[in-house]
Design a protein around this motif. Sequence first.
Motif, PDB file in Angstrom:
ATOM      1  N   UNK A 114     -13.172  12.535  -8.347  1.00  0.00           N
ATOM      2  CA  UNK A 114     -12.946  11.257  -7.674  1.00  0.00           C
ATOM      3  C   UNK A 114     -14.269  10.537  -7.549  1.00  0.00           C
ATOM      4  N   UNK A 115     -14.250   9.252  -7.899  1.00  0.00           N
ATOM      5  CA  UNK A 115     -15.417   8.391  -7.670  1.00  0.00           C
ATOM      6  C   UNK A 115     -15.052   7.357  -6.628  1.00  0.00           C
ATOM      7  N   UNK A 116     -15.981   7.104  -5.724  1.00  0.00           N
ATOM      8  CA  UNK A 116     -15.907   5.974  -4.805  1.00  0.00           C
ATOM      9  C   UNK A 116     -17.086   5.073  -5.141  1.00  0.00           C
ATOM     10  N   UNK A 117     -16.776   3.911  -5.671  1.00  0.00           N
ATOM     11  CA  UNK A 117     -17.799   2.975  -6.122  1.00  0.00           C
ATOM     12  C   UNK A 117     -17.856   1.822  -5.124  1.00  0.00           C
ATOM     13  N   UNK A 118     -19.051   1.568  -4.586  1.00  0.00           N
ATOM     14  CA  UNK A 118     -19.244   0.473  -3.627  1.00  0.00           C
ATOM     15  C   UNK A 118     -20.165  -0.574  -4.228  1.00  0.00           C
ATOM     16  N   UNK A 119     -19.586  -1.618  -4.843  1.00  0.00           N
ATOM     17  CA  UNK A 119     -20.408  -2.628  -5.510  1.00  0.00           C
ATOM     18  C   UNK A 119     -21.367  -3.367  -4.587  1.00  0.00           C
ATOM     19  N   UNK A 120     -20.977  -3.630  -3.358  1.00  0.00           N
ATOM     20  CA  UNK A 120     -21.861  -4.375  -2.458  1.00  0.00           C
ATOM     21  C   UNK A 120     -23.085  -3.552  -2.083  1.00  0.00           C
ATOM     22  N   UNK A 121     -22.930  -2.229  -1.999  1.00  0.00           N
ATOM     23  CA  UNK A 121     -24.051  -1.341  -1.695  1.00  0.00           C
ATOM     24  C   UNK A 121     -24.724  -0.797  -2.956  1.00  0.00           C
ATOM     25  N   UNK A 122     -24.062  -0.993  -4.107  1.00  0.00           N
ATOM     26  CA  UNK A 122     -24.524  -0.458  -5.391  1.00  0.00           C
ATOM     27  C   UNK A 122     -24.664   1.060  -5.327  1.00  0.00           C
ATOM     28  N   UNK A 123     -23.597   1.697  -4.854  1.00  0.00           N
ATOM     29  CA  UNK A 123     -23.579   3.160  -4.774  1.00  0.00           C
ATOM     30  C   UNK A 123     -22.332   3.719  -5.455  1.00  0.00           C
ATOM     31  N   UNK A 124     -22.469   4.951  -5.921  1.00  0.00           N
ATOM     32  CA  UNK A 124     -21.364   5.687  -6.533  1.00  0.00           C
ATOM     33  C   UNK A 124     -21.389   7.085  -5.937  1.00  0.00           C
ATOM     34  N   UNK A 125     -20.295   7.458  -5.294  1.00  0.00           N
ATOM     35  CA  UNK A 125     -20.142   8.812  -4.780  1.00  0.00           C
ATOM     36  C   UNK A 125     -19.227   9.558  -5.740  1.00  0.00           C
ATOM     37  N   UNK A 126     -19.662  10.723  -6.192  1.00  0.00           N
ATOM     38  CA  UNK A 126     -18.899  11.535  -7.137  1.00  0.00           C
ATOM     39  C   UNK A 126     -18.455  12.795  -6.404  1.00  0.00           C
ATOM     40  N   UNK A 127     -17.133  13.020  -6.405  1.00  0.00           N
ATOM     41  CA  UNK A 127     -16.560  14.198  -5.751  1.00  0.00           C
ATOM     42  C   UNK A 127     -15.902  15.083  -6.787  1.00  0.00           C
ATOM     43  N   UNK A 128     -15.968  16.390  -6.543  1.00  0.00           N
ATOM     44  CA  UNK A 128     -15.305  17.399  -7.357  1.00  0.00           C
ATOM     45  C   UNK A 128     -14.383  18.185  -6.427  1.00  0.00           C
ATOM     46  N   UNK A 129     -13.172  18.440  -6.875  1.00  0.00           N
ATOM     47  CA  UNK A 129     -12.225  19.212  -6.071  1.00  0.00           C
ATOM     48  C   UNK A 129     -12.477  20.699  -6.286  1.00  0.00           C
ATOM     49  N   UNK A 130     -12.743  21.412  -5.197  1.00  0.00           N
ATOM     50  CA  UNK A 130     -12.948  22.858  -5.254  1.00  0.00           C
ATOM     51  C   UNK A 130     -12.113  23.513  -4.171  1.00  0.00           C
ATOM     52  N   UNK A 131     -11.207  24.388  -4.585  1.00  0.00           N
ATOM     53  CA  UNK A 131     -10.333  25.109  -3.658  1.00  0.00           C
ATOM     54  C   UNK A 131      -9.617  24.153  -2.718  1.00  0.00           C
ATOM     55  N   UNK A 132      -9.160  23.019  -3.265  1.00  0.00           N
ATOM     56  CA  UNK A 132      -8.376  22.063  -2.494  1.00  0.00           C
ATOM     57  C   UNK A 132      -9.167  21.139  -1.590  1.00  0.00           C
ATOM     58  N   UNK A 133     -10.498  21.201  -1.655  1.00  0.00           N
ATOM     59  CA  UNK A 133     -11.328  20.352  -0.796  1.00  0.00           C
ATOM     60  C   UNK A 133     -12.334  19.583  -1.652  1.00  0.00           C
ATOM     61  N   UNK A 134     -12.676  18.378  -1.193  1.00  0.00           N
ATOM     62  CA  UNK A 134     -13.653  17.563  -1.912  1.00  0.00           C
ATOM     63  C   UNK A 134     -15.066  18.050  -1.614  1.00  0.00           C
ATOM     64  N   UNK A 135     -15.844  18.209  -2.673  1.00  0.00           N
ATOM     65  CA  UNK A 135     -17.248  18.581  -2.580  1.00  0.00           C
ATOM     66  C   UNK A 135     -18.042  17.458  -3.239  1.00  0.00           C
ATOM     67  N   UNK A 136     -19.115  17.023  -2.607  1.00  0.00           N
ATOM     68  CA  UNK A 136     -19.947  15.973  -3.191  1.00  0.00           C
ATOM     69  C   UNK A 136     -20.679  16.557  -4.398  1.00  0.00           C
ATOM     70  N   UNK A 137     -20.396  16.010  -5.574  1.00  0.00           N
ATOM     71  CA  UNK A 137     -21.049  16.456  -6.802  1.00  0.00           C
ATOM     72  C   UNK A 137     -22.289  15.623  -7.095  1.00  0.00           C
ATOM     73  N   UNK A 138     -22.365  14.448  -6.462  1.00  0.00           N
ATOM     74  CA  UNK A 138     -23.531  13.605  -6.647  1.00  0.00           C
ATOM     75  C   UNK A 138     -23.348  12.261  -5.989  1.00  0.00           C
ATOM     76  N   UNK A 139     -24.458  11.653  -5.644  1.00  0.00           N
ATOM     77  CA  UNK A 139     -24.462  10.304  -5.094  1.00  0.00           C
ATOM     78  C   UNK A 139     -25.531   9.542  -5.864  1.00  0.00           C
ATOM     79  N   UNK A 140     -25.129   8.377  -6.349  1.00  0.00           N
ATOM     80  CA  UNK A 140     -26.065   7.553  -7.116  1.00  0.00           C
ATOM     81  C   UNK A 140     -26.167   6.198  -6.437  1.00  0.00           C
TER      82      UNK A 140
END
Length: 190
Positions: free
Chosen positions: A138-164
């Motif tokens: 899952x990506x959450x992209x925030x154009x006004x902040x110019x950020x991208x949060x990248x999530x990976x599903x592990x054992x049914x829970x979201x884990x942050x795989x990276x923030x750009x």
Amino acid sequence: MKPARRPARYDEILKVPDTKVAEIIDGELIVSPRPASPQAYAASVMGADLIGSFHRPPGAPPQPGGWWILNEPEFHFYDDIIVPDQAGWRRSHMAAVPNVAAFTQAPDWVCEVISPSTGRIDRSRKMRIYAREGVAHLWLVEPLLRTIEVYRLQKGAWVVAGVHGGDAPARLEPFDAIELDVARWWLDTD
């Protein structure tokens, strides 16, 4: 005591004007405005970049390929009807795009482009549904902040795989086979 609320029905979605996005989440009809220009621009350019590199058979030039990527597909997951900004399936998981109005097969990746009117629902209720359905990334992209949060599903829970954040090129799961020029995704709002 408040009377029990009747769950929303699909015919209610059909009555919502095309100028809005309608979804049913947890039995509630959610109506949001269409994205403003920074969000629409980010989704469009991001989609073009991903489609140009990944929306092709595996190994087809230019590489890497191996994905089906769609803009605003409608998903029917049990009683929930949701519309992400982008979604993608690995071709190894979905051999062909079916001729359907709405998908029931969960994608391998989904992206929500966050706007002030949708952020709370995208970050809470929709993330929960995507995890329940087994969406791997899952990506959450925030154009006004110019950020991208990248999530990976592990054992049914979201884990942050990276923030750009910012304009520097990035490798973002699950499309980290290439470097993406994310500066292209941001509309100059000055």
